[in-house]
Design an enzyme around this catalytic site. Structure first.
Site, PDB file in Angstrom:
ATOM      1  N   ALA A   1       0.660  -1.044   0.045  1.00 30.27           N
ATOM      2  CA  ALA A   1      -0.470  -0.102  -0.117  1.00 30.27           C
ATOM      3  C   ALA A   1       0.962   0.995  -0.043  1.00 30.27           C
ATOM      4  O   ALA A   1       1.723   1.287   1.146  1.00 30.27           O
ATOM      5  CB  ALA A   1      -1.004   0.260   1.167  1.00 30.27           C
ATOM      6  N   HIS A   2       0.105   2.071  -0.927  1.00 32.86           N
ATOM      7  CA  HIS A   2       1.340   3.476  -0.906  1.00 32.86           C
ATOM      8  C   HIS A   2      -0.157   4.284  -1.761  1.00 32.86           C
ATOM      9  O   HIS A   2      -0.657   4.149  -2.647  1.00 32.86           O
ATOM     10  CB  HIS A   2       2.643   3.242  -1.398  1.00 32.86           C
ATOM     11  CG  HIS A   2       2.423   2.357  -2.599  1.00 32.86           C
ATOM     12  ND1 HIS A   2       1.730   1.860  -3.438  1.00 32.86           N
ATOM     13  CD2 HIS A   2       2.718   3.704  -4.059  1.00 32.86           C
ATOM     14  CE1 HIS A   2       2.021   1.169  -5.084  1.00 32.86           C
ATOM     15  NE2 HIS A   2       2.742   2.265  -5.304  1.00 32.86           N
ATOM     16  N   SER A   3       0.701   5.999  -2.360  1.00 30.58           N
ATOM     17  CA  SER A   3       0.389   6.788  -2.934  1.00 30.58           C
ATOM     18  C   SER A   3       1.120   7.742  -2.566  1.00 30.58           C
ATOM     19  O   SER A   3       2.651   7.177  -2.589  1.00 30.58           O
ATOM     20  CB  SER A   3      -0.592   7.245  -1.907  1.00 30.58           C
ATOM     21  OG  SER A   3      -1.699   8.498  -3.168  1.00 30.58           O
TER      22      SER A   3
END
Length: 278
Positions: free
Chosen positions: A67-69
Site C-alpha cells: 500500500a502506498h500513494s
C-alpha cells in the site's frame, strides 16, 4: 539512502490483525505510520483512494499488498509499516488474492527509499525468508528477520542459484538477433500508479535477472508512474507492469508486458526472454 531498518521500526509491525475488507487492512497499516510519526491520517485516505482509482495493482505477489500513494504533504517523513492479517481479505486482484500481508510505504520523494525497496524485494522473493516471516510469533522476531538480526534471516545480498527452469542454458551474448547491442544501452520501464512503490519492486526483481544474465551493462531499468511512462515510452524497449496499470497505459507504441508476481525472478526471467526472443 535509508535501508529497511531505518524505515520500518519494530513499533510499526503488527501481527494477527483483523480486518473486514481491504480498506480496513490498508487502514490498519496507515494507522501504524501515523503512530510512528511518518504520516497524518490523510495519507491513509490517499492510499485507499489510490486503489479506488487505479485498481488492486498494489497486490504485487500472491498474498502480499504494498500500500502506498504519491509523496504529499500528508507524509511527514519517509517510513513503512507491516501488517500481517489474522484472516486473508480480498483486494479484487485476478491472480494474487487473497491478501494476508499488507506492507505500507510513505515516501517523501522517489529516491530515499530505493535501497530499502531492493532489500524488501529480495526478502519477499526468497522462500526461506518468506517462511520465516510468516512463522514469526512476535513483532520483534519478525523485525529481526527483516533486518538481518535474527539467526533465521537470509542474507538479502546473497543471490540464490537459479534453478534449471529459470536459468538460461548459456549466458546470453548480446547480439542483433537475441539481445541488446554492446554499442547501445537499452531501457526498460517498470510502471505503477505513482512511481515510488510497486514499480521499484519490479525494477529490483528485473535487475536481479539482468545481473544473472550478465546484461546489466546493456540494459538500464527505470521505475516510473503511468503519466511519465506515456511520455518516456518511445525511449524504451518495453514496459513491465501489472495488468491493471497495463489497461490504464493502453497503446504507448512499445510492448507492454504484464507481470503478476513482482517478486518472482522466474516470471520476470520469462518476460525478459519473450521481450528479447531469447
Amino acid at each position: 539512502m535509508e535501508d529497511l531498518k531505518d524505515l520500518l521500526p519494530v513499533e510499526a509491525v503488527r501481527l494477527d490483525v483483523r480486518a473486514a475488507d481491504w480498506r480496513e487492512a490498508i487502514g490498519a497499516a496507515g494507522r501504524l505510520m501515523v503512530e510512528t510519526g511518518a504520516t497524518t491520517d490523510e495519507y491513509t485516505r490517499e492510499m485507499v483512494a489510490n486503489v479506488e482509482e487505479n485498481g488492486p495493482y498494489i497486490v504485487i505477489a500472491p498474498g502480499v499488498a504494498f500500500a502506498h500513494s504519491r509523496p504529499s504533504p500528508a507524509v511527514l517523513t519517509t517510513g513503512m509499516s507491516w501488517v500481517r492479517l489474522a484472516e486473508p481479505v480480498e483486494f479484487g486482484h485476478e491472480s494474487n488474492d487473497p491478501v494476508t500481508l499488507v506492507v505500507a510505504l510513505a515516501a517523501k520523494d522517489s529516491a530515499a527509499h530505493t535501497s530499502a525497496m531492493a532489500s524488501l524485494a529480495r526478502l519477499l522473493g526468497d522462500p526461506d525468508t518468506a517462511s520465516a516471516l510468516a512463522g514469526a510469533l512476535t513483532p520483534e522476531a519478525l523485525h529481526a528477520v527483516l533486518t538481518g538480526d535474527g539467526a533465521e534471516a537470509s542474507d538479502p545480498s546473497a543471490e540464490p542459484e537459479p534453478s534449471a527452469a529459470s536459468k538460461p542454458s548459456a549466458t546470453p551474448e548480446p547480439s542483433a538477433a537475441s539481445g541488446p547491442r554492446a554499442a547501445s544501452l537499452h531501457k526498460i520501464l517498470t510502471v505503477c500508479g505513482n512511481g515510488v512503490g510497486t514499480s521499484l519492486f519490479l525494477k529490483n526483481t528485473l535487475e536481479q535477472v539482468l545481473d544473472r544474465w550478465g546484461w546489466s551493462r546493456f540494459v538500464t531499468v527505470e521505475a516510473t508512474d503511468t503519466i511519465s511512462a506515456k511520455g518516456k515510452a518511445s525511449e524504451a524497449v518495453a514496459l513491465l507492469t501489472s495488468r491493471e496499470i497495463a489497461r490504464t497505459l493502453g497503446d504507448v507504441g512499445r510492448p507492454v508486458k504484464v507481470v503478476q508476481d513482482f517478486t518472482s525472478t522466474a516470471e520476470v526471467d520469462a518476460v525478459l526472454r519473450d521481450t528479447y526472443d531469447v
